[in-house]
Design a protein around this motif. Structure first.
Motif, PDB file in Angstrom:
ATOM      1  N   GLY A   1       0.794  -1.214   0.000  1.00 60.10           N
ATOM      2  CA  GLY A   1       0.000   0.000   0.000  1.00 60.10           C
ATOM      3  C   GLY A   1       0.830   1.268   0.000  1.00 60.10           C
ATOM      4  N   LEU A   2       2.064   1.180  -0.481  1.00 63.48           N
ATOM      5  CA  LEU A   2       2.940   2.352  -0.483  1.00 63.48           C
ATOM      6  C   LEU A   2       2.537   3.339  -1.579  1.00 63.48           C
ATOM      7  CD1 LEU A   2       6.428   0.657  -0.052  1.00 63.48           C
ATOM      8  CD2 LEU A   2       5.148   1.911   1.666  1.00 63.48           C
ATOM      9  N   SER A   3       2.754   4.593  -1.301  1.00 59.77           N
ATOM     10  CA  SER A   3       2.533   5.644  -2.282  1.00 59.77           C
ATOM     11  C   SER A   3       3.644   5.580  -3.336  1.00 59.77           C
ATOM     12  CB  SER A   3       2.559   7.010  -1.600  1.00 59.77           C
ATOM     13  OG  SER A   3       2.627   8.040  -2.538  1.00 59.77           O
ATOM     14  N   VAL A   4       3.357   6.055  -4.536  1.00 63.86           N
ATOM     15  CA  VAL A   4       4.389   6.090  -5.574  1.00 63.86           C
ATOM     16  C   VAL A   4       5.475   7.100  -5.240  1.00 63.86           C
ATOM     17  CG1 VAL A   4       2.906   5.245  -7.431  1.00 63.86           C
ATOM     18  CG2 VAL A   4       3.049   7.693  -6.986  1.00 63.86           C
ATOM     19  N   HIS A   5       5.198   7.989  -4.306  1.00 66.74           N
ATOM     20  CA  HIS A   5       6.161   9.007  -3.910  1.00 66.74           C
ATOM     21  C   HIS A   5       7.059   8.565  -2.754  1.00 66.74           C
ATOM     22  CE1 HIS A   5       4.082  11.664  -6.625  1.00 66.74           C
ATOM     23  NE2 HIS A   5       2.939  11.408  -6.003  1.00 66.74           N
ATOM     24  N   THR A   6       6.829   7.381  -2.194  1.00 66.34           N
ATOM     25  CA  THR A   6       7.645   6.887  -1.087  1.00 66.34           C
ATOM     26  C   THR A   6       8.994   6.433  -1.623  1.00 66.34           C
ATOM     27  OG1 THR A   6       5.660   6.148   0.062  1.00 66.34           O
ATOM     28  CG2 THR A   6       7.747   5.248   0.821  1.00 66.34           C
ATOM     29  N   THR A   7      10.068   6.888  -0.990  1.00 67.18           N
ATOM     30  CA  THR A   7      11.420   6.491  -1.374  1.00 67.18           C
ATOM     31  C   THR A   7      11.950   5.467  -0.370  1.00 67.18           C
ATOM     32  OG1 THR A   7      12.437   8.246  -0.065  1.00 67.18           O
ATOM     33  CG2 THR A   7      11.884   8.771  -2.357  1.00 67.18           C
ATOM     34  N   GLU A   8      13.054   4.823  -0.740  1.00 69.00           N
ATOM     35  CA  GLU A   8      13.659   3.848   0.163  1.00 69.00           C
ATOM     36  C   GLU A   8      14.176   4.523   1.434  1.00 69.00           C
ATOM     37  OE1 GLU A   8      16.489   1.637  -2.146  1.00 69.00           O
ATOM     38  OE2 GLU A   8      14.904   0.523  -3.177  1.00 69.00           O
TER      39      GLU A   8
ATOM     40  N   ARG B   1       8.795   3.033 -11.980  1.00 71.99           N
ATOM     41  CA  ARG B   1       7.928   3.588 -10.940  1.00 71.99           C
ATOM     42  C   ARG B   1       7.647   2.511  -9.903  1.00 71.99           C
ATOM     43  NH1 ARG B   1       3.038   7.185 -12.771  1.00 71.99           N
ATOM     44  NH2 ARG B   1       2.988   7.185 -10.517  1.00 71.99           N
ATOM     45  N   SER B   2       7.333   2.948  -8.703  1.00 70.36           N
ATOM     46  CA  SER B   2       7.032   2.027  -7.610  1.00 70.36           C
ATOM     47  C   SER B   2       5.808   1.182  -7.938  1.00 70.36           C
ATOM     48  CB  SER B   2       6.785   2.819  -6.332  1.00 70.36           C
ATOM     49  OG  SER B   2       6.271   1.989  -5.326  1.00 70.36           O
ATOM     50  N   LYS B   3       5.863  -0.092  -7.577  1.00 71.06           N
ATOM     51  CA  LYS B   3       4.705  -0.968  -7.753  1.00 71.06           C
ATOM     52  C   LYS B   3       3.766  -0.888  -6.553  1.00 71.06           C
ATOM     53  CE  LYS B   3       6.383  -4.477 -10.897  1.00 71.06           C
ATOM     54  NZ  LYS B   3       6.454  -5.925 -11.112  1.00 71.06           N
ATOM     55  N   GLY B   4       4.146  -0.115  -5.525  1.00 64.54           N
ATOM     56  CA  GLY B   4       3.271   0.071  -4.378  1.00 64.54           C
ATOM     57  C   GLY B   4       3.553  -0.857  -3.218  1.00 64.54           C
ATOM     58  N   PHE B   5       4.664  -1.605  -3.299  1.00 62.93           N
ATOM     59  CA  PHE B   5       5.035  -2.448  -2.170  1.00 62.93           C
ATOM     60  C   PHE B   5       6.545  -2.532  -2.071  1.00 62.93           C
ATOM     61  CE2 PHE B   5       4.809  -5.407  -5.691  1.00 62.93           C
ATOM     62  CZ  PHE B   5       5.854  -6.285  -5.472  1.00 62.93           C
ATOM     63  N   GLY B   6       6.993  -3.003  -0.928  1.00 60.96           N
ATOM     64  CA  GLY B   6       8.423  -3.125  -0.703  1.00 60.96           C
ATOM     65  C   GLY B   6       8.708  -4.043   0.463  1.00 60.96           C
ATOM     66  N   PHE B   7       9.973  -4.102   0.863  1.00 61.32           N
ATOM     67  CA  PHE B   7      10.405  -4.969   1.947  1.00 61.32           C
ATOM     68  C   PHE B   7      11.327  -4.201   2.874  1.00 61.32           C
ATOM     69  CE2 PHE B   7       9.459  -7.655  -1.677  1.00 61.32           C
ATOM     70  CZ  PHE B   7       8.642  -8.621  -1.119  1.00 61.32           C
ATOM     71  N   VAL B   8      11.201  -4.477   4.172  1.00 60.79           N
ATOM     72  CA  VAL B   8      12.062  -3.884   5.183  1.00 60.79           C
ATOM     73  C   VAL B   8      12.651  -5.033   5.997  1.00 60.79           C
ATOM     74  CG1 VAL B   8      12.191  -2.351   7.178  1.00 60.79           C
ATOM     75  CG2 VAL B   8      10.657  -1.804   5.304  1.00 60.79           C
ATOM     76  N   THR B   9      13.972  -5.050   6.138  1.00 60.90           N
ATOM     77  CA  THR B   9      14.652  -6.097   6.886  1.00 60.90           C
ATOM     78  C   THR B   9      15.162  -5.534   8.204  1.00 60.90           C
ATOM     79  OG1 THR B   9      15.359  -7.048   4.786  1.00 60.90           O
ATOM     80  CG2 THR B   9      16.460  -7.853   6.767  1.00 60.90           C
ATOM     81  N   PHE B  10      14.857  -6.247   9.294  1.00 58.37           N
ATOM     82  CA  PHE B  10      15.267  -5.826  10.627  1.00 58.37           C
ATOM     83  C   PHE B  10      16.360  -6.727  11.170  1.00 58.37           C
ATOM     84  CE2 PHE B  10      11.278  -3.605  10.435  1.00 58.37           C
ATOM     85  CZ  PHE B  10      11.552  -2.442  11.120  1.00 58.37           C
ATOM     86  N   ALA B  11      17.061  -6.230  12.193  1.00 62.38           N
ATOM     87  CA  ALA B  11      18.174  -6.956  12.786  1.00 62.38           C
ATOM     88  C   ALA B  11      17.708  -8.067  13.718  1.00 62.38           C
ATOM     89  CB  ALA B  11      19.086  -5.996  13.539  1.00 62.38           C
ATOM     90  N   SER B  12      16.518  -7.965  14.293  1.00 60.17           N
ATOM     91  CA  SER B  12      16.066  -9.019  15.211  1.00 60.17           C
ATOM     92  C   SER B  12      14.582  -9.297  15.016  1.00 60.17           C
ATOM     93  CB  SER B  12      16.326  -8.619  16.672  1.00 60.17           C
ATOM     94  OG  SER B  12      15.410  -7.643  17.080  1.00 60.17           O
TER      95      SER B  12
END
Length: 130
Positions: free
Chosen positions: A36-43, A69-80
């Motif tokens: 559900g990310l906006s197309v204006h959201t950057t990494e 252009r952004s497809k509207g989704f992404g991934f975030v990786t955490f340390a724990s």
């Protein structure tokens, strides 16, 4: 595989690597899917938004190959694992750049290719011109 057998055969005085550490090295356990990310959201914006929940290792927004252009989704990786669970509880349903986002654990990808070529039917017979 032989090294793994040697580790097991050493007996109970040695400890094996915990499974959670092995899954972290594979990069599956602490990766979150963000939809559900906006197309204006950057990494960088995604990293900043999730950095309040814990140490962000990587933030990746999936883009279209052609238009970039952004497809509207992404991934975030955490340390724990705890930080990832904290991020899910805090960020799921929260507004980011004017859009409500969906956050959940990422599912591992499985390769469907077996390395074998796909048969496309019988080979064509050569034609003989007389």
């Amino acid at each position: 595989m032989a090294a793994f057998r040697r580790m097991i055969s050493l007996g109970s005085n040695r400890t094996l690597t915990p499974p959670s550490l092995l899954t972290f090295r594979r990069g599956i356990a602490f990766k979150l899917f963000v939809g559900g990310l906006s197309v204006h959201t950057t990494e960088k914006g995604l990293t900043d938004a999730f950095s309040d929940c814990g140490q962000v290792i990587e933030a990746k927004i999936i883009t279209d190959r052609v238009s970039e252009r952004s497809k509207g989704f992404g991934f975030v990786t955490f340390a724990s694992r705890d930080e990832a669970a904290n991020a899910i509880s805090q960020m799921n349903g929260k507004a980011l750049n004017g859009r409500d986002i969906f956050v959940d654990y990422a599912k591992p990808t499985y390769s469907k290719s077996t390395g074998m070529p796909i048969a496309r039917g019988p080979p064509e017979l050569p034609t003989v011109d007389s």
